[in-house]
Design an enzyme around this catalytic site. Structure first.
Site, PDB file in Angstrom:
ATOM      1  N   TYR A 195       0.592  -1.322   0.007  1.00 55.43           N
ATOM      2  CA  TYR A 195      -0.114   0.041   0.172  1.00 55.43           C
ATOM      3  C   TYR A 195       0.941   1.264  -0.007  1.00 55.43           C
ATOM      4  O   TYR A 195       1.545   1.681   0.911  1.00 55.43           O
ATOM      5  CB  TYR A 195      -0.933  -0.008   1.197  1.00 55.43           C
ATOM      6  CG  TYR A 195      -1.814   1.086   1.588  1.00 55.43           C
ATOM      7  CD1 TYR A 195      -2.129   2.096   0.331  1.00 55.43           C
ATOM      8  CD2 TYR A 195      -1.975   1.696   2.835  1.00 55.43           C
ATOM      9  CE1 TYR A 195      -3.038   3.276   0.708  1.00 55.43           C
ATOM     10  CE2 TYR A 195      -2.765   2.871   2.910  1.00 55.43           C
ATOM     11  CZ  TYR A 195      -3.266   3.508   1.619  1.00 55.43           C
ATOM     12  OH  TYR A 195      -3.937   4.720   2.057  1.00 55.43           O
TER      13      TYR A 195
ATOM     14  N   ASP B   6      -2.582  -1.233  -3.837  1.00 52.81           N
ATOM     15  CA  ASP B   6      -2.753  -0.066  -4.232  1.00 52.81           C
ATOM     16  C   ASP B   6      -1.521   0.827  -4.181  1.00 52.81           C
ATOM     17  O   ASP B   6      -0.751   1.110  -3.291  1.00 52.81           O
ATOM     18  CB  ASP B   6      -3.653   0.744  -2.994  1.00 52.81           C
ATOM     19  CG  ASP B   6      -3.862   2.434  -3.103  1.00 52.81           C
ATOM     20  OD1 ASP B   6      -3.327   2.619  -4.111  1.00 52.81           O
ATOM     21  OD2 ASP B   6      -4.610   2.818  -2.230  1.00 52.81           O
TER      22      ASP B   6
END
Length: 285
Positions: free
Chosen positions: A100, A140
């Protein structure tokens, strides 16, 4: 889910917070879900942050257990990245990196630009040192590589927060779509000999199903979308890419399941045996 630990003490990135009534209730809900089908057939690893906004998790079918799981870009099992941003699983024939990435932010003076530059540099160093097995990198990644990866390039390129304009022109625009971030991401892919699995299969812009993040459906960000969630694979895996799809679509966020991000899936074909590789090589010659 936030990590366990008192307010001013070091957090336990593997333990769920349960020192309040609300956190105990949330933990109970999660543990019940994980002990029920289909999740009971999976083993889960997570790296938790101090608060709910960050953290990563990895669920793997119990019949496909990794050789090793670590939680930092240094491959050190006992070390955890701040905000639980990394899970690295080593399997027999490949590495799986789940990250992330930190958001670039809007202002240089808030150190967010510097934090993102350091992150990108460390990721670049990691992929260059990752050898011996191909890499599958997902998560992400908080960057839209090309104009085709956003719904409205001019809108995102001109975006500002409260009228603020960074001193460096390459830092202008929506976090995740600044020239500086996109250049660094491109360098990581090129120097690491990595392939963007979705873009490898989908060469054209898809205004309905081509984005993984969508802005608030109310206000100026309605219908404004970005592709910032990826599966990135080593070049040697590109011929095994069968499918890579965004599972959400449309400005009404169908398939987003309550998040502003939708799931992204990757399907690879099985690896060829050595004899099949040799036969294919001979046929190619």
């Amino acid at each position: 889910m936030p990590a366990a630990g008192s307010k001013d003490a070091p957090k336990n990135h593997q333990e769920l917070k349960d020192d309040t009534k609300a956190s105990r209730e949330e933990k109970l809900i999660l543990m019940r879900a994980l002990s029920s089908p289909p999740f009971k057939n999976y083993q889960i690893w997570w790296s938790l942050a101090d608060s709910k906004y960050a953290g990563t998790a990895l669920l793997v079918k119990k019949c496909f257990q990794p050789k090793k799981v670590s939680f930092s870009l240094e491959k050190t099992a006992l070390k955890y990245e701040p905000d639980g941003r990394v899970i690295l699983a080593e399997f027999e024939t490949f590495y799986l990196l789940n990250t992330y990435a930190p958001n670039n932010g809007w202002k240089e003076e808030e150190n967010s630009f510097q934090r993102r530059r350091k992150w990108d540099k460390r990721i670049q160093e990691f992929v260059l040192q990752c050898s011996g097995k191909p890499l599958i990198w997902c998560g992400d990644l908080n960057v839209s590589h090309e104009e085709i990866d956003v719904s409205h390039p001019e809108f995102f390129a001109a975006a500002k927060l409260n009228g603020y304009v960074p001193p460096n022109k390459e830092d202008w625009g929506q976090p995740g779509f600044t020239i500086a971030e996109r250049k660094r991401f491109g360098a990581i892919l090129k120097e690491g000999r990595l392939i963007d699995a979705y873009r490898f299969l989908h060469k054209e812009k898809d205004m309905d199903c081509g984005f993984s993040w969508s802005g608030n459906p109310i206000g100026k960000y309605r219908g404004k979308r970005m592709r910032i969630d990826y599966f990135i694979v080593s070049e040697e895996l590109k011929d095994r890419i069968i499918a890579c799809e965004m599972q959400g679509h449309g400005i009404e966020l169908e398939g987003f399941y309550g998040s502003d991000h939708c799931p992204v899936s990757l399907e690879l074909s099985e690896a060829s045996s050595d004899s099949e590789k040799k036969e294919k090589k001979n046929l190619d010659v």
